[in-house]
Design a protein around this motif. Sequence first.
Motif, PDB file in Angstrom:
ATOM      1  N   ALA A 134       0.825  -1.203   0.000  1.00 55.86           N
ATOM      2  CA  ALA A 134       0.000   0.000   0.000  1.00 55.86           C
ATOM      3  C   ALA A 134       0.859   1.253   0.000  1.00 55.86           C
ATOM      4  O   ALA A 134       0.530   2.239  -0.676  1.00 55.86           O
ATOM      5  CB  ALA A 134      -0.924  -0.009   1.215  1.00 55.86           C
ATOM      6  N   SER A 135       1.962   1.236   0.744  1.00 56.62           N
ATOM      7  CA  SER A 135       2.833   2.414   0.783  1.00 56.62           C
ATOM      8  C   SER A 135       3.506   2.643  -0.563  1.00 56.62           C
ATOM      9  O   SER A 135       3.582   3.777  -1.048  1.00 56.62           O
ATOM     10  CB  SER A 135       3.869   2.275   1.896  1.00 56.62           C
ATOM     11  OG  SER A 135       4.787   1.229   1.636  1.00 56.62           O
ATOM     12  N   MET A 196       9.889   1.367   7.826  1.00 56.63           N
ATOM     13  CA  MET A 196      10.696   2.411   7.200  1.00 56.63           C
ATOM     14  C   MET A 196       9.992   2.989   5.985  1.00 56.63           C
ATOM     15  O   MET A 196      10.041   4.202   5.746  1.00 56.63           O
ATOM     16  CB  MET A 196      12.072   1.850   6.831  1.00 56.63           C
ATOM     17  CG  MET A 196      12.944   1.568   8.035  1.00 56.63           C
ATOM     18  SD  MET A 196      14.649   1.121   7.603  1.00 56.63           S
ATOM     19  CE  MET A 196      14.425  -0.594   7.090  1.00 56.63           C
ATOM     20  N   ALA A 197       9.313   2.138   5.226  1.00 53.29           N
ATOM     21  CA  ALA A 197       8.576   2.627   4.060  1.00 53.29           C
ATOM     22  C   ALA A 197       7.442   3.547   4.483  1.00 53.29           C
ATOM     23  O   ALA A 197       7.232   4.617   3.900  1.00 53.29           O
ATOM     24  CB  ALA A 197       8.045   1.451   3.252  1.00 53.29           C
ATOM     25  N   PHE A 413      12.605   2.031  -0.313  1.00 50.61           N
ATOM     26  CA  PHE A 413      12.651   1.592  -1.703  1.00 50.61           C
ATOM     27  C   PHE A 413      11.840   2.467  -2.661  1.00 50.61           C
ATOM     28  O   PHE A 413      12.374   3.090  -3.583  1.00 50.61           O
ATOM     29  CB  PHE A 413      12.158   0.141  -1.758  1.00 50.61           C
ATOM     30  CG  PHE A 413      12.692  -0.642  -2.902  1.00 50.61           C
ATOM     31  CD1 PHE A 413      13.867  -1.356  -2.790  1.00 50.61           C
ATOM     32  CD2 PHE A 413      12.011  -0.677  -4.101  1.00 50.61           C
ATOM     33  CE1 PHE A 413      14.357  -2.087  -3.857  1.00 50.61           C
ATOM     34  CE2 PHE A 413      12.496  -1.408  -5.169  1.00 50.61           C
ATOM     35  CZ  PHE A 413      13.668  -2.110  -5.045  1.00 50.61           C
ATOM     36  N   ALA A 414      10.522   2.513  -2.460  1.00 49.49           N
ATOM     37  CA  ALA A 414       9.671   3.234  -3.408  1.00 49.49           C
ATOM     38  C   ALA A 414       9.962   4.727  -3.394  1.00 49.49           C
ATOM     39  O   ALA A 414       9.988   5.376  -4.451  1.00 49.49           O
ATOM     40  CB  ALA A 414       8.196   2.982  -3.080  1.00 49.49           C
ATOM     41  N   THR A 415      10.186   5.283  -2.210  1.00 46.75           N
ATOM     42  CA  THR A 415      10.462   6.711  -2.112  1.00 46.75           C
ATOM     43  C   THR A 415      11.781   7.058  -2.775  1.00 46.75           C
ATOM     44  O   THR A 415      11.902   8.098  -3.446  1.00 46.75           O
ATOM     45  CB  THR A 415      10.465   7.144  -0.636  1.00 46.75           C
ATOM     46  OG1 THR A 415       9.195   6.828  -0.052  1.00 46.75           O
ATOM     47  CG2 THR A 415      10.722   8.635  -0.501  1.00 46.75           C
TER      48      THR A 415
END
Length: 442
Positions: A134-135, A196-197, A413-415
């Motif tokens: 979801a993040s 963290m995400a 990761f995604a950020t």
Amino acid sequence: MGEALPALMVPASSWLRRSPHRRWLDMQGQRLLDFSRPSRVACGFAALDDRGNLPPGASADATLGARMTHVYAVATERGLPGCGPLAAHGVNTMLGPLADHENGGWFLTPPTEGQPPDAGRKQAYLHAFVVLAASSATVAGIAGARRLLDKALAVWERHFWSEEEGVFRESFAADWSDEEDYRGANANMHSLEACMAVADVTGDPIWRNRGLRVAERFIHTLARDAGYSLPEHYDRNWRRLDDYNRDHPADPLRPYGMTPGHFTEWAHLLLKLEAALLRADGRAPAWLLEDATEMFHNGMTAGWARDGAPGLIYTIDWNHEPVVHNRPHWCQAEAMTAAAALLKRTGHRRYEQWYRTLWDYIDTFMIDRRHGGWIQELDRDNRPSAVVYQGKADLYHAWQATMTPLLPLAPSFATAVALLENHGMARDTPEIPNYFGTSQKQ
């Protein structure tokens, strides 16, 4: 995409600095994304067989689906066509058929006619991946993702987080009764990743601080007291369960003994946590680097080539003797990722050597150039096996292994992908600051 190497840390001769190597990583990652596309089914995503096909009667697996959603959401942020619809499908199925609309939370498989699946417990391991998915989907702008994240965080905080213990509880019955008499390192390790995400996506530092408490309990206390080895199974009073799954030593989530691949996976996450804390406010406990270093070296000593052949074995006993000699693909991927992280963090050439050794092993034995994807498991002679894992279900570990060497340790990761892609950073320009060198005890 751009790599943000800490200035002066990574040797000029490192593979991480070489454009052909980075292009190779990118190519391998895109091959994996293409291979796993057929795993989409009506209620989510299902496991593929060794040839990359859906077996007859394949049904959705919520953990696999959350991992797929995370991966394809990040790939969407990279601008890779076709990945957005897959990420959206994952979000829709987690909001729809995979969710428990009566009690909240998610099941491992879809309910049937509104009834929970057999042994329909709510697992911390699954919920950590729902939060992560979801993040990542929120970062990528997938429709419904923020609503999914809000729902997942509400469940995660209310039912799974134990403020008293500083860890995540393990599992419950469908109605949130009957809490399991168990505390496990595996689910908490992936919860640290998700913490963290979420901290990066929501801007709420409480999740980063909770991740630090998880790491402090499992690594700085339990693993450190065991000589930087990690017993993974405990009861709710924190008594070690040394005989847990002795009769099922190859269990895919809770095997008997200890798992050297998890030692290395924790090492990588500790370094990411250190970088995240430093990035947030310039302070991080000094023990994060020390413990990460010790966990990596102990994992490689305990698990690498223990029977004369290369590869990181699955499990060891309390005397560090091999139990399950098979080599899961994720163990190699996480060891390689940890080596890359330690190389970026310290610049020590021994980590460059491990990084190259592990990629050479993966390329030689695990990348399947005939049928696609990675072979999920090899035996002690490095031949394909299916004792622990069947088929080619997992995209998450292998694909992240092709991406993490190209990313800074923080943000998550995604950020990090969004920052690098949206700001158009050049591959060879260290645009993200080096957050190291100011670490101090809190």
